[in-house]
Motif scaffolding. Structure first.
Motif, short mmCIF file in Angstrom:
data_model
loop_
_atom_site.label_atom_id
_atom_site.label_comp_id
_atom_site.label_asym_id
_atom_site.label_seq_id
_atom_site.Cartn_x
_atom_site.Cartn_y
_atom_site.Cartn_z
N ALA A 116 -2.85 12.19 7.16
CA ALA A 116 -2.13 11.06 7.74
C ALA A 116 -0.95 10.69 6.87
CB ALA A 116 -3.06 9.86 7.90
N ASP A 117 0.07 10.15 7.51
CA ASP A 117 1.28 9.75 6.80
C ASP A 117 1.83 8.49 7.49
OD1 ASP A 117 3.50 11.29 4.83
OD2 ASP A 117 4.31 9.78 6.19
N ILE A 118 2.05 7.45 6.71
CA ILE A 118 2.59 6.21 7.28
C ILE A 118 4.03 6.45 7.73
CG2 ILE A 118 3.09 3.76 6.86
CD1 ILE A 118 0.94 3.82 4.68
N ASP A 119 4.32 6.08 8.95
CA ASP A 119 5.66 6.33 9.51
C ASP A 119 6.70 5.38 8.90
OD1 ASP A 119 4.63 8.28 11.21
OD2 ASP A 119 4.14 6.80 12.75
N HIS A 120 7.83 5.94 8.52
CA HIS A 120 8.97 5.15 8.03
C HIS A 120 8.55 4.20 6.90
CE1 HIS A 120 11.28 6.77 11.32
NE2 HIS A 120 10.48 6.23 12.22
N PHE A 121 7.78 4.71 5.97
CA PHE A 121 7.26 3.85 4.91
C PHE A 121 8.38 3.32 4.02
CE2 PHE A 121 5.35 3.23 0.66
CZ PHE A 121 4.46 2.22 0.98
N LYS A 122 9.40 4.13 3.79
CA LYS A 122 10.51 3.68 2.94
C LYS A 122 11.18 2.44 3.53
CE LYS A 122 14.64 5.35 0.55
NZ LYS A 122 15.45 4.17 0.86
N ARG A 123 11.27 2.37 4.85
CA ARG A 123 11.86 1.19 5.47
C ARG A 123 11.03 -0.07 5.20
NH1 ARG A 123 13.29 3.50 11.55
NH2 ARG A 123 14.52 5.33 10.87
N ILE A 124 9.69 0.09 5.17
CA ILE A 124 8.82 -1.05 4.87
C ILE A 124 9.10 -1.55 3.46
CG2 ILE A 124 6.41 -1.78 4.57
CD1 ILE A 124 5.65 0.26 6.71
N ASN A 125 9.18 -0.61 2.51
CA ASN A 125 9.48 -1.00 1.13
C ASN A 125 10.85 -1.68 1.03
OD1 ASN A 125 7.24 -0.38 -0.42
ND2 ASN A 125 7.84 1.75 -0.73
N ASP A 126 11.85 -1.09 1.67
CA ASP A 126 13.21 -1.62 1.57
C ASP A 126 13.33 -2.99 2.25
OD1 ASP A 126 13.90 0.68 0.28
OD2 ASP A 126 14.82 1.66 2.02
N LYS A 127 12.64 -3.18 3.36
CA LYS A 127 12.79 -4.42 4.13
C LYS A 127 11.91 -5.55 3.62
CE LYS A 127 12.75 -6.13 8.92
NZ LYS A 127 12.52 -5.74 10.34
N PHE A 128 10.67 -5.22 3.23
CA PHE A 128 9.70 -6.27 2.87
C PHE A 128 9.32 -6.28 1.40
CE2 PHE A 128 8.93 -5.06 7.33
CZ PHE A 128 9.16 -6.28 7.96
N GLY A 129 9.77 -5.30 0.65
CA GLY A 129 9.49 -5.27 -0.78
C GLY A 129 8.32 -4.34 -1.12
N HIS A 130 8.27 -3.94 -2.39
CA HIS A 130 7.25 -2.99 -2.82
C HIS A 130 5.85 -3.59 -2.82
CE1 HIS A 130 9.81 0.42 -3.93
NE2 HIS A 130 10.70 -0.48 -4.34
N ALA A 131 5.73 -4.89 -3.03
CA ALA A 131 4.41 -5.52 -2.98
C ALA A 131 3.81 -5.40 -1.58
CB ALA A 131 4.50 -6.99 -3.39
N ARG A 145 -5.91 1.35 15.99
CA ARG A 145 -6.15 0.08 15.28
C ARG A 145 -4.94 -0.31 14.44
NH1 ARG A 145 -11.47 -1.07 12.17
NH2 ARG A 145 -10.32 -3.03 12.12
N LEU A 146 -4.34 0.67 13.78
CA LEU A 146 -3.19 0.38 12.94
C LEU A 146 -2.01 -0.12 13.76
CD1 LEU A 146 -1.87 0.49 10.13
CD2 LEU A 146 -1.26 2.88 10.59
N ALA A 147 -1.79 0.49 14.92
CA ALA A 147 -0.63 0.15 15.75
C ALA A 147 -0.85 -1.07 16.62
CB ALA A 147 -0.26 1.35 16.63
N ALA A 148 -2.07 -1.61 16.62
CA ALA A 148 -2.39 -2.71 17.54
C ALA A 148 -1.70 -4.01 17.17
CB ALA A 148 -3.90 -2.92 17.59
N ASP A 149 -1.64 -4.32 15.89
CA ASP A 149 -1.07 -5.61 15.46
C ASP A 149 -0.25 -5.42 14.20
OD1 ASP A 149 -2.43 -7.46 17.37
OD2 ASP A 149 -4.21 -6.65 16.40
N PRO A 150 0.86 -6.13 14.07
CA PRO A 150 1.62 -6.08 12.81
C PRO A 150 0.82 -6.78 11.71
CG PRO A 150 2.53 -7.73 14.29
CD PRO A 150 1.50 -6.99 15.08
N PRO A 151 0.73 -6.22 10.52
CA PRO A 151 -0.03 -6.83 9.42
C PRO A 151 0.76 -7.97 8.76
CG PRO A 151 0.92 -4.77 8.69
CD PRO A 151 1.28 -4.91 10.14
N VAL A 152 0.94 -9.05 9.51
CA VAL A 152 1.73 -10.17 9.03
C VAL A 152 1.12 -10.75 7.75
CG1 VAL A 152 2.64 -12.46 9.62
CG2 VAL A 152 2.47 -10.67 11.37
N HIS A 153 -0.22 -10.74 7.67
CA HIS A 153 -0.89 -11.30 6.49
C HIS A 153 -0.57 -10.51 5.22
CE1 HIS A 153 -3.45 -8.06 7.93
NE2 HIS A 153 -4.08 -8.05 6.77
N LEU A 154 -0.01 -9.32 5.38
CA LEU A 154 0.40 -8.52 4.22
C LEU A 154 1.87 -8.70 3.89
CD1 LEU A 154 -1.40 -5.15 5.14
CD2 LEU A 154 -2.28 -7.02 3.74
N GLY A 155 2.55 -9.53 4.67
CA GLY A 155 3.97 -9.73 4.45
C GLY A 155 4.84 -8.74 5.19
#
Length: 418
Positions: A258-273, A326-336
Motif C-alpha cells: 500500500a502507498d498513501i496517495d499524494h502524501f507529499k501534498r499532505i505534508n506540504d499543506k498540513f505540516g509534517h506533524a 474505510r480510509l477514503a470514507a471520511d477526512p481525518p480532520v481529528h489529525l489536522g
C-alpha cells in the motif's frame, strides 16, 4: 558446617543479588520488577544480623518476631517484583490477608513451645503462602517458555521446603530455646536449604529478565517508532520465516502493498506533524481487519506491506478493499488533515518457488498499476488469477466486466509477470 557460617554465606549471596537486581533496574528502566526484587533481597539481609543477636537476648521474643516479620516483608517485595515483571496484577488483597493473619497470630505463635510442630507450622505457613502466590502469578501470566516453567517449579519446591521445615525439626531435633538455635543440626540444615533456594531462584529470575530484555530490545529494533508496526528489518526477518512455513505446509500466502496517495501534498499543506499522524492512522486501519497470522509493516515513508498467511489472492483483495474504503470514507480532520486521504494497493499471491523478493516485485508492480490507473484502487498481479478460486474472485467483481484493477490484455499481463 555450622549454621552461623551458612548464615554469613547467605548474607553475602543476598547482597550480591540485591546489587545485581539493582544494576538491572538502573541500566534498563523498562525491566519491570527488578527494583522490587533488589529491595526484597536487601531486606532479607536485615534478618541475618538479627539471627546473630538472638543468643545474647534474655528475652528473645522481640528479636525473633522482628526476624519473622522482616523475612516476610522481603518475600512480599519479591512477590511484587515478580508480578511487576510478568505484567500481572499484584495480588494485594491476598498479600494483605497473609499479613493480617500473620500479625494476629504472632502472640499465639511465639507463646507456643519452641521447637514444637504447631509453632513451626504457624511460623513457616506465611512464607509458604507467599510462594503459592508467586506460583499463581506465574501461571496467570500464561508464559510457558522453559525458564518460566523452571521458575515455577523451583518456586513450588521452595514453598514445599518451608512447609516441611517443622517436620525436619521434629525429626532431627532442635534447641529448647531460640538462643540455642544456632548450634543445632536443624539450623545448619535449614540455612543450607535456604541458601540453595536463594541462589536457584535468584539466578533463574535474572535469566528470565535477561531473556525478556533481549526480546524487548529485538522487538524495538524491528518496530517502526512512528506507527508501532514492524519496520522493514522486522518485516524481512519474519516474512522469510512465514514464507518458508507456507511452502512447507503448501498453504496460500498473499502480500498486500500500500502507498498513501499524494502524501507529499499532505505534508506540504498540513505540516509534517499531520503527515506523521496520517501514517499512524493508516497503520491502525491496516491492523484492524487482520485476522489470523499476519505481518503488518511500514517499509518506509508512506509505503506499507501486509503479509497474510493462509490467504488467497481473493482474500488479499477483500482485505485491501476494506482498508481502502474505510480510509477514503471520511477526512481525518481529528489529525489536522481537512481532506480525504486515499491509498493505492497491490496484491500478489505466492507461487511455488517464489522468494520474498519475487513476491514483493509482483505486488509492487500491481501497486504501480493502481497508481497509474488513477489511485485509490486495488490492483492484482494478473498472472495469478488462475491460481485463485474463481468463485471467490467473482464476489469482488461487477457482473460482465473485469473487476477494477485487473489487467486484461496479454501485453499488460506480461508486464506484471516480468
Amino acid at each position: 558446617m555450622t549454621a552461623a557460617f551458612v548464615l554469613a554465606i547467605n548474607m553475602f549471596i543476598a547482597g550480591i543479588f540485591a546489587v545485581a537486581f539493582g544494576v538491572v533496574a538502573a541500566t534498563d528502566p523498562t525491566t519491570r520488577g527488578a527494583r522490587w526484587l533488589a529491595v526484597g533481597y536487601a531486606t532479607g539481609i536485615v534478618s541475618i544480623p538479627l539471627e546473630f543477636l538472638v543468643p545474647y537476648q534474655v528475652n528473645p521474643a522481640p528479636v525473633t518476631i522482628a526476624i519473622f516479620l522482616v523475612f516476610l516483608l522481603a518475600l512480599t517485595f519479591c512477590l511484587v517484583g515478580i508480578a511487576k515483571h510478568y505484567a500481572a496484577a499484584v495480588p494485594w488483597m491476598a498479600i494483605t490477608a497473609i499479613w493480617v493473619a500473620s500479625v494476629l497470630a504472632v502472640p499465639l505463635t511465639f507463646n507456643l513451645s519452641y521447637g514444637s510442630l504447631p509453632r513451626g507450622l504457624l511460623y513457616q505457613f506465611p512464607y509458604f503462602a507467599m510462594h503459592v502466590l508467586v506460583g499463581l502469578v506465574i501461571l496467570r501470566a500464561r508464559r510457558r517458555q522453559p525458564l518460566d516453567l523452571l521458575l515455577f517449579t523451583l518456586n513450588g519446591a521452595a514453598a514445599l521446603l518451608y512447609l516441611s521445615k517443622p517436620l525436619i525439626a521434629w525429626i532431627v531435633g532442635t534447641a529448647a530455646t531460640p538462643q540455642g538455635y544456632m548450634t543445632t543440626t536443624y539450623a545448619a540444615l535449614s540455612q543450607s536449604i535456604g541458601s540453595v533456594t536463594l541462589v536457584a531462584l535468584a539466578l533463574v529470575l535474572l535469566l528470565v529478565m535477561m531473556r525478556d530484555t533481549a526480546a524487548e530490545m529485538a522487538a524495538r529494533s524491528e518496530t517502526d517508532a512512528l506507527s508501532g508496526i514492524l519496520n522493514r528489518r522486522g518485516f524481512d526477518l519474519h516474512a522469510e520465516r512465514m514464507l518458508a512455513r507456507a511452502e512447507r505446509a503448501d498453504e496460500p500466502l498473499t502480500l498486500v502493498t500500500a502507498d498513501i496517495d499524494h502524501f507529499k501534498r499532505i505534508n506540504d499543506k498540513f505540516g509534517h506533524a499531520a503527515g506523521d499522524a496520517t501514517i499512524a492512522h493508516v497503520a491502525k486501519l491496516l491492523c484492524e481487519p487482520v485476522t489470523g497470522d499476519a505481518l503488518v509493516s511500514r517499509l518506509g515513508g508512506e509505503e506499507f506491506a501486509v503479509l497474510l498467511a493462509g490467504a488467497t489472492l481473493a482474500d488479499g483483495r477483500g482485505y485491501a478493499e476494506r482498508v481502502r474504503a474505510r480510509l477514503a470514507a471520511d477526512p481525518p480532520v481529528h489529525l489536522g488533515v481537512d481532506q480525504i486521504v486515499t491509498a493505492s494497493f497491490g496484491v500478489a499471491q505466492v507461487t511455488r518457488g517464489d522468494t520474498l523478493f519475487d513476491l514483493a516485485r509482483r505486488a509492487d508492480a500491481a501497486l504501480y498499476r493502481a497508481k497509474a490507473g488513477g489511485r485509490n484502487r486495488v490492483s492484482l498481479a494478473l498472472g495469478e488469477l488462475s491460481s485463485a478460486p474463481c468463485g471467490s474472485l467473482q464476489q469482488f467483481a461487477a457482473p460482465n466486466r473485469p473487476a477494477p484493477g485487473f489487467l486484461s490484455t496479454d501485453r499488460e499481463s506480461s508486464l506484471l509477470l516480468s
